[in-house]
Design a protein around this motif. Sequence first.
Motif, short mmCIF file in Angstrom:
data_model
loop_
_atom_site.label_atom_id
_atom_site.label_comp_id
_atom_site.label_asym_id
_atom_site.label_seq_id
_atom_site.Cartn_x
_atom_site.Cartn_y
_atom_site.Cartn_z
N ARG A 1 -11.43 -0.61 -3.38
CA ARG A 1 -10.38 -0.21 -4.32
C ARG A 1 -10.62 -0.84 -5.69
N LEU B 1 -10.59 1.08 1.28
CA LEU B 1 -9.70 -0.04 0.98
C LEU B 1 -10.46 -1.19 0.34
N ILE C 1 -1.37 -1.00 -4.07
CA ILE C 1 -2.55 -0.16 -3.84
C ILE C 1 -2.08 1.28 -3.63
N TYR D 1 -6.33 -3.77 6.75
CA TYR D 1 -5.25 -4.02 5.79
C TYR D 1 -4.15 -4.82 6.48
N TYR E 1 3.65 -1.69 3.43
CA TYR E 1 3.48 -0.30 3.02
C TYR E 1 4.71 0.21 2.28
N CYS F 1 0.86 -1.19 0.00
CA CYS F 1 0.00 0.00 0.00
C CYS F 1 0.89 1.24 0.00
#
Length: 202
Positions: A196, A193, A142, A102, A106, A85
Amino acid sequence: MSSVYTRPLARLIEQLQRLPGIGPKTAQRLALHLIKRPEADIQALAQALLEAKQQVGLCSICFHLSAERICEICASPAREDHTICVVADSRDVIAIEKTREYHGKYHVLGGLISPLEGITPEHLHIQPLIQRASQSHVQEVILAIPPSIEGETTTLYVGQLLRPFVKVTRIAFGLPVGGDLDYADEMTLARALAGRREIEWQ
């Protein structure tokens, strides 16, 4: 200000006003509160500030704030490593983590592309992201970037670079254009989220 407040107090108020979101009245209220606290409390606060400044840096993998070379999220075997993400700032990581929805990794860009402010792609952590996304185990990236002008520019630029390597999606937004992720409530972020969608390229 010095004509109203004794000089040490005026200096404290001036320093507090430099913090984001702290106006003159709030700075004054905080300063007056602080000087009424026991000296031990003030020393503990000052020590915490110094230690945070000296010890907190950036994770060598995702660039999230961390006191270790690799942050807890990147180091955790419980986190899914096939999804990354991408966010603009560490505040966004914290906001998304609060949703508990989530479970991947990241990547913090460290800002948004903004030519007017002199922020170009070279100033952001984009190349390390491309290197991470090109690894075979990564299936989806994402893009959780605010829907501002700078955010749209960054989303399109980063998305185009990622396309050859991985599926690129962006979160759905239930907040106004220009809104920051850390101002959104947890339910809105969780739905964003879950909702998406893959980016449609022109």
